[in-house]
Motif scaffolding. Sequence first.
Motif, mmCIF file in Angstrom:
data_model
loop_
_atom_site.group_PDB
_atom_site.id
_atom_site.type_symbol
_atom_site.label_atom_id
_atom_site.label_comp_id
_atom_site.label_asym_id
_atom_site.label_seq_id
_atom_site.Cartn_x
_atom_site.Cartn_y
_atom_site.Cartn_z
ATOM 1 N N ASN A 105 0.807 -1.216 0.000
ATOM 2 C CA ASN A 105 0.000 0.000 0.000
ATOM 3 C C ASN A 105 0.843 1.271 0.000
ATOM 4 O O ASN A 105 0.431 2.285 -0.575
ATOM 5 C CB ASN A 105 -0.950 -0.004 1.202
ATOM 6 N N LEU A 106 2.009 1.210 0.638
ATOM 7 C CA LEU A 106 2.891 2.378 0.640
ATOM 8 C C LEU A 106 3.909 2.338 -0.490
ATOM 9 O O LEU A 106 4.622 3.306 -0.723
ATOM 10 C CB LEU A 106 3.627 2.470 1.980
ATOM 11 N N ASN A 107 3.971 1.199 -1.190
ATOM 12 C CA ASN A 107 4.918 1.007 -2.292
ATOM 13 C C ASN A 107 6.359 1.259 -1.836
ATOM 14 O O ASN A 107 7.152 1.905 -2.498
ATOM 15 C CB ASN A 107 4.579 1.910 -3.474
ATOM 16 N N ILE A 108 6.681 0.723 -0.638
ATOM 17 C CA ILE A 108 8.016 0.862 -0.046
ATOM 18 C C ILE A 108 8.461 -0.501 0.454
ATOM 19 O O ILE A 108 7.675 -1.249 1.021
ATOM 20 C CB ILE A 108 8.005 1.855 1.140
ATOM 21 N N MET A 109 9.737 -0.833 0.231
ATOM 22 C CA MET A 109 10.284 -2.066 0.754
ATOM 23 C C MET A 109 11.237 -1.736 1.899
ATOM 24 O O MET A 109 12.351 -1.277 1.691
ATOM 25 C CB MET A 109 11.025 -2.860 -0.322
ATOM 26 N N GLU A 110 10.775 -1.950 3.121
ATOM 27 C CA GLU A 110 11.578 -1.705 4.316
ATOM 28 C C GLU A 110 11.169 -2.706 5.385
ATOM 29 O O GLU A 110 10.045 -3.216 5.388
ATOM 30 C CB GLU A 110 11.373 -0.283 4.849
#
Length: 287
Positions: A105-110
């Motif tokens: 949903n945030l389009n972030i890979m962390e």
Amino acid sequence: MKTFASRPAATREFFLSKNVAPPRKKSFNFFSRSAKKFLTCFIAAFAVLSFASAGVQSQPLQRNESERELFELLNRERAANNLPELKWDDALFKAARQHALLMLNLNIMEHQLPGEPGLEERLTNAGARFTYIAENIAIGKDSSTIHSGWMHSRGHRANILSPRVTAVGIAVVRGTAGLFAVQDFAQSFGNFNLEQQEKQVASLLSAKGLHVTGVPDEARKACDANVGVPGAHSATVIRFETPDLSEFSQELEKKIHSEPYRNVAVGACRVREAAGFARYKIALLFF
């Protein structure tokens, strides 16, 4: 003790598609565009976390084909390296699915996203009990590509082939850039009864040449009371807590070795059961 997969820049770029870039740190003023974007992500994170948590708790999760495939590939690698297969853990699965949905949903890979707890708290909130944890994350076009990338990365491969872990939960969700994947590993906490705990510790002591008595009552009282036991004939009481009953810590080894007495009683006692990091509580009475 916990560990997180190492993620050097080259490894991250391997998994990210060309249309997705790692988040960049920027300085910003309160009314700047960057600040508004950050606040939007932060608010979205809380909304997604609440939605995902409510959805997960309302009905049991079902594994999809990509999750099953990654699980099979993982255990195939472990078998090829003479390691025991990992068990599927629903609590770890729940935590992994929530994290994968938030990354999507945030389009972030962390490993930790805006407004999200760290790994230990995420697994605890999902109801997992553990003595060791680790995590792999990735973005890739399919399960085989993701697995291959993990196996060619030192940190991710070390998690997959770790002799310490016993359980795993794997989540895969599809986004426009590809599959967001999460592997949450743990060394599960064994729910041994008091007799099993005492028997395991007694075997370690016997291997060191100590004579273990078969009556642990006084040792159990010492463990529960956390003070000397009135009327007990022990000369020394050693109490310790440990997440692992397969071996003694170096510090405990030194204490046991320094004892002049060769007879010992072993007593275990109950600890409060709760999710998160868990430990056994043991007392040794030397005489």
